[in-house]
Design an enzyme around this catalytic site. Structure first.
Site, short mmCIF file in Angstrom:
data_model
loop_
_atom_site.label_atom_id
_atom_site.label_comp_id
_atom_site.label_asym_id
_atom_site.label_seq_id
_atom_site.Cartn_x
_atom_site.Cartn_y
_atom_site.Cartn_z
N TYR A 161 -2.99 3.87 -9.86
CA TYR A 161 -3.56 3.67 -10.58
C TYR A 161 -5.15 3.72 -10.16
O TYR A 161 -6.00 4.62 -10.96
CB TYR A 161 -3.58 2.14 -10.09
CG TYR A 161 -4.52 1.02 -10.34
CD1 TYR A 161 -5.25 0.35 -11.35
CD2 TYR A 161 -4.50 0.43 -9.03
CE1 TYR A 161 -6.03 -0.07 -10.93
CE2 TYR A 161 -6.00 -0.14 -8.63
CZ TYR A 161 -6.55 -0.58 -9.35
OH TYR A 161 -7.69 -1.47 -9.82
N TYR A 186 0.70 -1.33 -0.07
CA TYR A 186 0.22 -0.03 -0.27
C TYR A 186 1.15 1.18 0.04
O TYR A 186 1.67 1.30 1.18
CB TYR A 186 -1.15 0.29 1.32
CG TYR A 186 -1.93 0.54 1.47
CD1 TYR A 186 -2.19 2.39 0.01
CD2 TYR A 186 -2.99 0.64 2.20
CE1 TYR A 186 -3.42 2.74 0.61
CE2 TYR A 186 -4.14 2.14 2.17
CZ TYR A 186 -4.34 2.85 1.08
OH TYR A 186 -5.02 3.81 1.51
#
Lengths: 136, 387
Positions: free
Chosen positions: B334, B286
């Site tokens: 993204y 993450y």
């Protein structure tokens, strides 16, 4: 004329009323556990080291040093828009507790880790005084 | 230590429409991702008997009840553990435990968020509340934000270990290279280290290109027992090891500004999986901020504490580098709907299935996912393997 933009204001509660009452008198206070002797910050109803309920309030000298900091160029809340950029720091007080605050009264560019600082008090609202820090 | 023994598997993954999706609610994004993930598995919503979900911000209270009602399910196992963006990675552990204990058979993990449409832009104010009740009254009045919280950790890491802004920028640049290979990624134009360093400062030392995107998106993951997984549509991906922990809620309470709870969750996941760091073929970490990745790599033990800067240098995590990481383009390039954890799982599964086309990591057999939640507060680690 537009209403003055307000900032987040603490609402004292059971655990924190004594702290904000002291700040109003320009005192920085913290808790120490009578069972395990360790200091803690922020104020709680129990000791976060041993879960004891016997806590005393002590006055801090207000002297400490910067553990880490950031210069914020963005206002997370409209009330900070006029103060950009401003310094948020984690301050280690000499009594052994640690708190978040702002470093004020200096150019943000001179703030360094380990810099000595001392507490100053800023009137946020008629009822709330906020402890901040300046270079010592 | 007893391992999870390859007894559970991820059998379906999907994301919803992502980016700016103002015509769909966060509930719809979550439900549509769920339908697509169930399709991917060859299962239907009728098969789901375990639900694991958290919806961010306003209207997200009682998330699992709300989403079960929205999708018409009455689960026999329900979980809305709320530990921020890591929640979904932690849910894999919860779901695997529930399936192993016979408390549910088909677990659906889902998430939807309309963070960008709700907020009207990346630079919009995070909050307009004025009265602060609870411990955040010791932070909010000082103007703290999520970016400033992570910046406090970055500044300390630089002080202790000499980490540089250039080293942090290496992560953003490498992640953008992966995004350029993913047609679904929102930011695909190449960037350089200079671009990152010259981008607007948000909270020193973090520039805007050190920070994740803010988008709308939904994602979903379906798990079941390995026994049932073998009869489904696609090759199952085994849950080999998991771990979770948290060390604080507020950034002023972080015990060590240079280490995250991944030091705990990662150790647990590696022990339970019975694999070592060098066995990992692809890592999905993450990346809420570049510093999140650097601290996580160190905390997981991929390098020694303080050596994260040199570790990511020379575009090591980029396509063609020897440590493929955040291969869909990450939260940096993204998508990032506010709680990214579920997308680390989706990409890891696709990599292990060999579905990633131009961004496929060759012969990927073992993948590690790590979610971080709150303000470097919580982590979930999952190690997945091709069966």
């Amino acid at each position: 004329m537009a209403e003055k933009r307000s900032k987040p204001v603490p609402r004292p509660y059971q655990d924190t009323k004594a702290y904000w009452d002291a700040a109003k008198e320009k005192r920085l206070i913290f808790q120490r556990c009578l069972d395990c002797s360790k200091p803690q910050f922020y104020p709680r109803g129990v000791c976060s080291h041993c879960l004891g309920s016997r806590l005393e309030w002590l006055d801090s000298s207000g002297r400490g040093k910067v553990h880490t900091f950031t210069v914020s160029y963005r206002a997370p809340h409209p009330g900070f828009a006029d103060e950009l950029p401003f310094v948020i720091a984690i301050v280690d007080l000499e009594e052994g507790f640690r708190m978040m605050s702002n470093i004020v009264g200096c150019d943000p560019g001179i703030v360094r880790i380990d810099m000595p600082v001392k507490v100053v008090f800023e009137q946020l609202t008629p009822d709330i005084v906020l402890p901040k820090f300046s270079p010592a | 230590m007893e391992t999870l023994g390859r007894k559970t598997a991820i059998v379906g993954v999907a994301e919803s429409d992502i980016g700016r999706v103002p015509h769909k609610s966060k509930f719809q994004l979550s439900a549509e991702a769920s339908r697509l993930a169930l399709d991917d598995a060859g299962l239907s919503i009728k098969d789901v008997d375990g639900l694991f979900t958290i919806i961010s911000t306003q209207g997200g209270e009682h998330s699992s009840m709300l989403m079960a009602e929205y999708m018409g399910i009455r689960p026999r196992f329900t979980d809305s553990t709320s530990m921020g963006g890591s929640s979904f990675v932690a849910y894999v552990e919860h779901a695997a435990a529930a399936i192993n204990a016979g408390m549910c058979e088909v677990a659906l993990i889902c998430h939807g968020s309309t963070n960008i449409s709700d907020r009207g832009g990346r630079a919009g104010p995070v909050s307009s509340k004025t009265e602060v009740y609870g411990p955040m009254q010791f932070e909010d009045p000082y103007g703290i934000s999520i970016a400033s919280s992570y910046a406090l950790a970055a500044q300390r890491h630089m002080h202790e270990y000499g980490t540089t802004s250039e080293q942090l920028a290496e992560i953003a640049v490498a992640t953008r290279k992966w995004a350029s290979l993913n047609p679904k990624a929102l930011m695909r134009a190449p960037i350089t280290i200079e671009d990152v360093l010259n981008s607007r400062m948000v909270s020193s030392p973090l520039h805007v290109l050190d920070c994740c995107l803010v988008t709308d998106a939904g994602g979903a993951v379906v798990l079941t027992s390995m026994e049932r997984a073998r009869d489904l549509k696609k090759a199952p991906v085994a849950v080999l090891g998991t771990g979770e922990s948290h060390t604080h809620r507020m950034i002023s309470q972080m015990p060590d500004y240079t280490q995250t709870a991944a030091a705990i969750s990662g150790r647990l996941a590696f022990e339970r999986a019975g694999v070592s760091h060098k066995d990992i073929d692809v890592a999905e970490i993450y990346d809420s901020f570049t510093i999140t990745v650097l601290l996580t790599l160190e905390s997981l033990g991929f390098c020694k504490k303080g050596e994260g800067g040199p570790f990511v240098s020379g575009q090591r995590t980029a396509p063609g580098g020897d440590f493929p990481m955040n291969t869909q383009g990450g939260a940096l390039s993204y998508t990032h709907p506010g709680m990214f954890g579920i997308f680390t799982l989706i990409e890891a599964v696709r990599q292990l299935r060999g579905e990633c086309g131009p961004r496929q990591v060759k012969d990927a057999e073992l993948a590690l996912c790590n979610g971080t939640g709150g303000v470097l507060s919580s982590t979930g680690t999952v190690i997945l393997g091709r069966v």
